[in-house]
Design a protein around this motif. Structure first.
Motif, PDB file in Angstrom:
ATOM      1  N   GLU A 197      24.678  56.089 139.317  1.00 35.77           N
ATOM      2  CA  GLU A 197      23.970  55.201 138.397  1.00 35.77           C
ATOM      3  C   GLU A 197      25.000  54.612 137.436  1.00 35.77           C
ATOM      4  O   GLU A 197      25.385  55.255 136.461  1.00 35.77           O
ATOM      5  N   PRO A 198      25.485  53.410 137.703  1.00 36.45           N
ATOM      6  CA  PRO A 198      26.628  52.900 136.939  1.00 36.45           C
ATOM      7  C   PRO A 198      26.394  52.782 135.437  1.00 36.45           C
ATOM      8  O   PRO A 198      27.308  53.058 134.657  1.00 36.45           O
ATOM      9  N   GLU A 199      25.203  52.388 134.998  1.00 40.74           N
ATOM     10  CA  GLU A 199      25.002  52.240 133.560  1.00 40.74           C
ATOM     11  C   GLU A 199      25.146  53.585 132.852  1.00 40.74           C
ATOM     12  O   GLU A 199      25.632  53.646 131.716  1.00 40.74           O
ATOM     13  N   GLU A 200      24.747  54.673 133.493  1.00 41.39           N
ATOM     14  CA  GLU A 200      24.827  55.995 132.885  1.00 41.39           C
ATOM     15  C   GLU A 200      26.179  56.664 133.116  1.00 41.39           C
ATOM     16  O   GLU A 200      26.659  57.417 132.264  1.00 41.39           O
ATOM     17  N   GLU A 201      26.809  56.404 134.251  1.00 44.07           N
ATOM     18  CA  GLU A 201      27.984  57.183 134.650  1.00 44.07           C
ATOM     19  C   GLU A 201      29.299  56.412 134.590  1.00 44.07           C
ATOM     20  O   GLU A 201      30.370  57.034 134.565  1.00 44.07           O
ATOM     21  N   ARG A 204      32.695  60.900 136.668  1.00 38.25           N
ATOM     22  CA  ARG A 204      32.336  60.620 135.286  1.00 38.25           C
ATOM     23  C   ARG A 204      33.526  60.779 134.347  1.00 38.25           C
ATOM     24  O   ARG A 204      33.613  60.094 133.334  1.00 38.25           O
ATOM     25  N   ARG A 205      34.450  61.663 134.667  1.00 30.15           N
ATOM     26  CA  ARG A 205      35.516  61.990 133.721  1.00 30.15           C
ATOM     27  C   ARG A 205      36.769  61.161 133.976  1.00 30.15           C
ATOM     28  O   ARG A 205      37.131  60.889 135.116  1.00 30.15           O
ATOM     29  N   ALA A 206      37.450  60.839 132.878  1.00 31.92           N
ATOM     30  CA  ALA A 206      38.545  59.882 132.935  1.00 31.92           C
ATOM     31  C   ALA A 206      39.764  60.391 133.692  1.00 31.92           C
ATOM     32  O   ALA A 206      40.475  59.615 134.329  1.00 31.92           O
ATOM     33  N   GLY A 207      40.042  61.702 133.617  1.00 31.34           N
ATOM     34  CA  GLY A 207      41.282  62.206 134.175  1.00 31.34           C
ATOM     35  C   GLY A 207      41.159  62.915 135.500  1.00 31.34           C
ATOM     36  O   GLY A 207      42.144  63.462 136.006  1.00 31.34           O
ATOM     37  N   GLU A 208      39.966  62.917 136.097  1.00 36.28           N
ATOM     38  CA  GLU A 208      39.760  63.724 137.288  1.00 36.28           C
ATOM     39  C   GLU A 208      40.566  63.211 138.479  1.00 36.28           C
ATOM     40  O   GLU A 208      41.165  63.985 139.226  1.00 36.28           O
ATOM     41  N   SER A 246      39.497  70.756 132.250  1.00 32.76           N
ATOM     42  CA  SER A 246      38.494  69.700 132.241  1.00 32.76           C
ATOM     43  C   SER A 246      39.031  68.498 133.000  1.00 32.76           C
ATOM     44  O   SER A 246      40.208  68.452 133.370  1.00 32.76           O
ATOM     45  N   GLY A 247      38.185  67.527 133.210  1.00 35.56           N
ATOM     46  CA  GLY A 247      38.597  66.315 133.908  1.00 35.56           C
ATOM     47  C   GLY A 247      39.006  65.201 132.976  1.00 35.56           C
ATOM     48  O   GLY A 247      38.994  64.033 133.367  1.00 35.56           O
ATOM     49  N   ARG A 248      39.379  65.532 131.741  1.00 34.21           N
ATOM     50  CA  ARG A 248      39.756  64.497 130.784  1.00 34.21           C
ATOM     51  C   ARG A 248      41.238  64.528 130.444  1.00 34.21           C
ATOM     52  O   ARG A 248      41.689  63.893 129.495  1.00 34.21           O
ATOM     53  N   SER A 260      45.523  51.278 123.942  1.00 38.83           N
ATOM     54  CA  SER A 260      45.447  52.487 124.755  1.00 38.83           C
ATOM     55  C   SER A 260      44.384  52.298 125.829  1.00 38.83           C
ATOM     56  O   SER A 260      43.906  51.185 126.064  1.00 38.83           O
ATOM     57  N   THR A 261      44.029  53.409 126.473  1.00 40.88           N
ATOM     58  CA  THR A 261      43.020  53.415 127.530  1.00 40.88           C
ATOM     59  C   THR A 261      41.925  54.400 127.157  1.00 40.88           C
ATOM     60  O   THR A 261      42.219  55.520 126.718  1.00 40.88           O
ATOM     61  N   CYS A 262      40.682  53.996 127.324  1.00 44.40           N
ATOM     62  CA  CYS A 262      39.551  54.846 126.966  1.00 44.40           C
ATOM     63  C   CYS A 262      39.523  56.088 127.858  1.00 44.40           C
ATOM     64  O   CYS A 262      39.717  55.993 129.072  1.00 44.40           O
ATOM     65  N   ASP A 263      39.237  57.247 127.245  1.00 42.15           N
ATOM     66  CA  ASP A 263      39.233  58.513 127.974  1.00 42.15           C
ATOM     67  C   ASP A 263      37.824  59.063 128.161  1.00 42.15           C
ATOM     68  O   ASP A 263      37.648  60.233 128.442  1.00 42.15           O
ATOM     69  N   ASN A 264      36.797  58.206 128.026  1.00 41.79           N
ATOM     70  CA  ASN A 264      35.430  58.703 128.115  1.00 41.79           C
ATOM     71  C   ASN A 264      34.844  58.621 129.515  1.00 41.79           C
ATOM     72  O   ASN A 264      33.817  59.236 129.779  1.00 41.79           O
ATOM     73  N   CYS A 265      35.416  57.852 130.406  1.00 47.49           N
ATOM     74  CA  CYS A 265      34.979  57.843 131.810  1.00 47.49           C
ATOM     75  C   CYS A 265      36.114  57.295 132.649  1.00 47.49           C
ATOM     76  O   CYS A 265      37.189  56.990 132.141  1.00 47.49           O
ATOM     77  N   ALA A 266      35.886  57.149 133.949  1.00 44.40           N
ATOM     78  CA  ALA A 266      36.953  56.752 134.867  1.00 44.40           C
ATOM     79  C   ALA A 266      37.086  55.244 135.017  1.00 44.40           C
ATOM     80  O   ALA A 266      37.759  54.769 135.920  1.00 44.40           O
ATOM     81  N   ALA A 267      36.466  54.464 134.116  1.00 41.67           N
ATOM     82  CA  ALA A 267      36.537  53.012 134.234  1.00 41.67           C
ATOM     83  C   ALA A 267      37.929  52.479 133.931  1.00 41.67           C
ATOM     84  O   ALA A 267      38.345  51.464 134.482  1.00 41.67           O
TER      85      ALA A 267
END
Length: 797
Positions: free
Chosen positions: A399-403, A495-499, A330-332, A238-245
């Motif tokens: 801030e890439p490490e945080e966001e 920051r959000r995966a689905g935005e 939400s943006g997820r 699957s694809t991680c839903d915790n950020c937009a990476a």
């Protein structure tokens, strides 16, 4: 690179009588893999520098390419190929096979016989190789070495030292990939072992990766330890839903319950890594606050009712509000679910008051996203590969490490490989920026536009701008001006995966799907034909405007899904607005929104939903459901379809696949796009201390609820000021500072950083205890600082 040059850099060698052609400089173990020949190994990992630590990959080199061979077997993981080289692996060489068997025997001398209880059993290379090629009897009759177990390297990572084979995969990952060298080899000789610095625990956002790459189960996570066996699990990519990476992940489930998440193998995105938030942050929704039955508010309290009754009450309230309704999510969400909300709002509610951003926004950002992001061509978007090839990368309010931690890893990888220059426009050099060896352009909040105009960008530069740019007027306008002036390329990373998927699906003020402006006549005709109903006209505004006003003057009803009021700039006003309006909430858990809702409709958890997510690079990636529990509430798409039918209309689909098909069937928009933003910077008072902030990766976000070990490793909240600010504010001897806002105050440990810009203070936007929004503070506000005693002492709470 030309074909002639490519061929000149190829060398030919022979492995087990098979001729192999590989690039010059290739390791022997990689050349064998190219020929389909498997060589046992423990320390080797394709993404880590060679170490030759375990010596299990020994091969016999009968000819090194110069007519002479090596007198002893050599480690194939640390030997490069040469033209004419003759190599024999354990398949054809008795010497290589004996060397590997000897190493295996030595590794097993002190290795415990605890395969039945080891978490690695079933996917352990040592177990597999011992069974396949190991000697059937041991010559060692002594007492095996033992240690107290487990040793906690951190709150999340546990070490069973007697299992360790000293492959150094974990130490190399920590130093080379994550840049967090807090884990290391200690002692010498037979006493050598993995350890940590006593004063510095293994503090890393990427610590979970060491448990995945550990070949023998010496490193395990407190989250997964003793919960399942690999052969009992069902794995789902699957694809991680915790950020937009857009990280590839593997979700392992047992008995319809997710037990762990592992990093997937995607060289184009996350290689084989994941951040700890994406790996361990999946427990939300499994507590006692799970909503499983529809609820309706009666006499001030929510009571469980049947689905038909709940849908009827919701439909009656929304129909009464009519066009004065709004939809906020939400943006997820997956792209398909976001499209369902966008169509539901226009078709069933006849409203354009919709948004997917539950955070601070601005008209400038709305115009930026509508004109730049929504109509962008995915084939021309900035990609992860572009991070490797850029001449320099500018980080603006990001801030890439945080966001977006995987973006951080890719930037660090490019910096280590080619010396990529990274420039951070920020108030100080953060921990992540330091690990990137970034150049700092120190700016106070509000002064970024002027700094952006002076950036030495060129046509080979990349500009990565974060969602926090919405908090400072003029930043996005200045970024676009720089792009037009220099020809550099731009990427926006939320920051959000689905935005991004939600914006492109039309769940955004003023936009229809695929970037169609809502007020364009041709766009209205196209969507009316697709939806078989007229598209509502009228002003397109974000529901966040009504929530920020704190009343129902413009909005009589809200449909809210998955949002947290704590994410908004003023949660108090938002709660007041919801209290006055009719609220329908689609949620999987009780929340501060359901506390204000008139109707609560339960929906599926993220692991029960299929669809797709669009990453910051505009690439669509699949989301698969590892859990199929028929007793679970319906997906949001099914609930929206049922609510639309109760209103006497037809949404047109009930599944994610049908929604995806309808969305894909819409013709691309080729008409005019929205106007680009034109906002000016607001002057900043140079005499005041202003507030700078961003969210840390691990904070009080509800999606991390239930992940106790993960949250135990959250970085403590501190306040950062410069030495000059410390002197001018009279805090030369202070260890704590009190920051007071209109709605309260907070006391934090004081950190004096020489890279921090003067006349500014940085604190995290949210931590595990309190948020700036709850104090009535926002980025750029002028604040007053005061020395404070340590919390809990001298009567200070």
């Amino acid at each position: 690179m030309s074909q002639a040059v490519s061929m000149a850099e190829m060398v030919t060698l022979t492995i087990d009588d098979t001729q192999v052609e590989v690039p010059k400089g290739t390791l022997l173990i990689r050349a064998a893999e190219a020929a389909g020949i498997a060589i046992p190994r423990f320390c080797d990992h394709p993404l880590l520098d060679p170490a030759a630590a375990c010596r299990e990959c020994m091969v016999e080199i009968t000819d090194a390419g110069n007519g002479r061979g090596f007198p002893k077997p050599q480690p194939s993981c640390a030997t490069t190929v040469a033209a004419g080289m003759q190599v024999k692996t354990q398949q054809t060489s008795a010497a290589a096979a004996e060397a590997q068997a000897d190493i295996l025997e030595l590794l097993l001398i002190n290795h415990p016989l605890d395969c039945p209880i080891c978490d690695k059993a079933g996917e352990c290379p040592l177990q597999n190789q011992a069974m396949a090629d190991g000697r059937t009897q041991t010559r060692y009759d002594g007492v095996k070495r033992t240690f107290p177990t487990p040793i906690a390297l951190s709150d999340q990572i546990l070490l069973d030292r007697e299992r360790c084979v000293l492959c150094t995969r974990c130490t190399r990952f920590a130093e080379q990939i994550a840049g967090d060298p807090f884990i290391s080899l200690v002692e010498r000789g037979a006493k050598q072992q993995i350890g940590i610095y006593p004063e510095q625990p293994f503090d890393s956002y990427f610590s979970g990766n060491v448990t995945q790459i550990c070949p023998v189960g010496a490193l395990t996570s407190a989250d997964y330890r003793f919960t399942a066996r690999p052969f009992d699990l069902t794995s789902t990519p699957s694809t991680c839903d915790n950020c937009a990476a857009g990280c590839a992940i593997r979700i392992d489930a047992r008995h319809n319950s997710v037990r762990r998440r592992l990093a997937g193998d995607d060289p184009q995105v996350n290689d084989e890594w994941s951040c700890d938030r994406g790996r361990f942050g999946f427990r939300s929704g499994h507590g006692t606050d799970r909503v499983t039955r529809p609820m309706v508010r009666r006499d001030g309290a929510l009571v469980a009712v049947s689905w038909p009754e709940a849908l009827t009450v919701a439909a009656e309230g929304l129909a009464l509000a009519g066009e004065s309704s709004a939809v906020l999510t939400s943006g997820r969400l997956t792209e398909e679910t976001a499209y369902a909300y966008a169509k539901f709002a226009r078709l069933a509610l006849k409203t354009n008051a919709i948004d997917c951003r539950v955070r601070q926004i601005s008209d400038e950002e709305t115009a930026f996203l509508a004109s730049v992001l929504a109509p962008a061509d995915p084939d021309k978007a900035v990609s992860y590969a572009d991070l490797d090839q850029a001449s320099q990368v500018f980080l603006v309010d990001f801030e890439p490490e945080e966001e977006s931690p995987i973006v951080f890893l890719r930037l660090r990888k490019a910096h280590r490989a080619s010396g990529l220059k990274i420039v951070s426009v920020a108030p100080f050099l953060s921990r992540g920026a330091t690990k990137l060896d970034a150049q700092l352009i120190a700016t106070r909040p509000g002064e970024q536009p002027a700094a952006i105009a002076q950036l030495p960008a060129d046509g080979d530069s990349l500009i990565l701008v974060g969602e926090r740019a919405a908090a400072t007027p003029g930043v996005l306008t200045a970024v676009l001006a720089l792009v037009e002036k220099t020809g550099s390329r731009l990427a926006w990373i939320p920051r959000r995966a689905g935005e991004i998927g939600a914006i492109r699906a039309g769940l955004f003020p003023g936009l229809l799907p695929a970037g169609r402006p809502i007020n364009d006549p041709d766009a209205q005709i196209e969507m009316a034909a697709a939806w078989k109903t007229p598209v509502p006209l009228g002003e397109a505004v974000s529901p966040l405007n009504a929530l920020a006003a704190g009343d129902q003057s413009t909005t009589q009803a809200f449909v809210i899904a998955g949002g947290e009021l704590a994410d908004l700039p003023d949660p108090g006003k938002a709660a007041a607005a919801l209290k006055q309006a009719f609220v329908v909430c689609l949620e999987s858990r009780l929340s501060d929104v359901t506390a204000q809702a008139d109707v609560v409709l339960p929906v599926s958890l993220p692991e029960e939903v299929t669809g797709s997510l669009i990453g910051w690079d505009l690439t669509r990636r699949p989301v698969n459901a590892p859990v199929s529990n028929q007793r679970s509430p319906m997906t949001e798409i099914r609930v929206l379809a049922a609510l639309t039918e109760t209103l006497g209309l037809d949404l047109g689909f009930r599944t994610a696949a049908a929604a995806a098909a309808e969305l894909a069937g819409l013709a691309p928009w080729s008409g005019p796009i929205s106007r680009k933003p034109e906002a000016s910077a607001v002057p900043v008072d140079s005499s005041s201390v202003v507030l700078a902030s961003w969210r840390q990766l691990l904070d009080d976000s509800r999606c991390l609820d239930g992940a106790e070990q993960l949250l135990a490793g959250a970085r403590p909240a501190v306040a950062v000021i410069s030495p000059q600010t410390q002197r001018t504010q009279g805090m030369a001897t202070s260890r704590y500072v009190r920051l007071t806002g209109p709605a309260g105050s907070i006391t934090l440990p004081l950190v004096v950083d020489p890279t921090m810009i003067d006349q500014a203070i940085w604190v995290p936007s949210r931590n595990l205890d309190q948020s700036l929004a709850s104090l009535g503070l926002a980025v750029g506000d002028a604040v007053t600082l005061a020395s404070a005693p340590e919390p809990g002492k001298d009567g200070v709470a």
